[in-house]
Design an enzyme around this catalytic site. Sequence first.
Site, PDB file in Angstrom:
ATOM      1  N   VAL A   9       6.931  -2.839   0.356  1.00 11.90           N
ATOM      2  CA  VAL A   9       5.899  -1.936   0.850  1.00 11.90           C
ATOM      3  C   VAL A   9       5.247  -2.622   2.031  1.00 11.90           C
ATOM      4  O   VAL A   9       5.360  -3.834   2.201  1.00 11.90           O
ATOM      5  CB  VAL A   9       4.847  -1.573  -0.242  1.00 11.90           C
ATOM      6  CG1 VAL A   9       5.474  -0.700  -1.318  1.00 11.90           C
ATOM      7  CG2 VAL A   9       4.212  -2.809  -0.836  1.00 11.90           C
ATOM      8  N   SER A  10       4.540  -1.851   2.844  1.00 14.90           N
ATOM      9  CA  SER A  10       4.019  -2.392   4.096  1.00 14.90           C
ATOM     10  C   SER A  10       2.674  -3.093   3.977  1.00 14.90           C
ATOM     11  O   SER A  10       2.371  -3.985   4.752  1.00 14.90           O
ATOM     12  CB  SER A  10       3.901  -1.270   5.136  1.00 14.90           C
ATOM     13  OG  SER A  10       5.165  -0.734   5.405  1.00 14.90           O
ATOM     14  N   THR A  11       1.847  -2.673   3.026  1.00 15.37           N
ATOM     15  CA  THR A  11       0.503  -3.245   2.949  1.00 15.37           C
ATOM     16  C   THR A  11       0.201  -3.745   1.548  1.00 15.37           C
ATOM     17  O   THR A  11       0.814  -3.324   0.564  1.00 15.37           O
ATOM     18  CB  THR A  11      -0.569  -2.211   3.349  1.00 15.37           C
ATOM     19  OG1 THR A  11      -0.524  -1.121   2.430  1.00 15.37           O
ATOM     20  CG2 THR A  11      -0.352  -1.706   4.764  1.00 15.37           C
TER      21      THR A  11
END
Length: 181
Positions: A9-11
């Site tokens: 996931v990105s964050t």
Amino acid sequence: MARIGYARVSTLDQDLDGQVARLKAEGCGVIRSEKVSGGSRDGRAELATVLEFLRPGDELMVTRLDRLGRDTRDVLNLIHEAEQRGAHVTVLDPHVSTRGEMGHVVLTVLGMVAQMERRFIKERQREGIERAKGSGAYAGGKRRLDRDRIKAMASAGSGAAAIAGVLGCSRMQVYRVLREA
């Protein structure tokens, strides 16, 4: 032959649980995950580990192609590296594998779509920031450095290298703050 899952996931506030559960359900004995942007390979230690340990006959699985990355060239290079090690790449949604020749074509197209989607996201973000600035609602991102502390340390005679060492930043960041003053 091992099935190795990779989840991303990105964050930090996003959740990996759904991806990990899906990869387990598909029979992945090893699952590596990380919370980092897919815009490039920088800082993606878990992905590097997976690629390093792929063996002939292994299968690298991801839930969606954009979990591997959002840059077409990066995604195609990752697939190429896996294949150089004799492994296959399988994307679960939509189900595509590099075991067949058509899978390569589909993955190339999906990679281009992921890159285009990243550009759209960045454009929408930029437009949103401009609108917020226009209405006075945007004050910029959160400041990461304590500017007052940098100025106080410099006034007390500390050099840029010493300040950077204490605060865990670069000397250039210290110089920029001192130049603002």
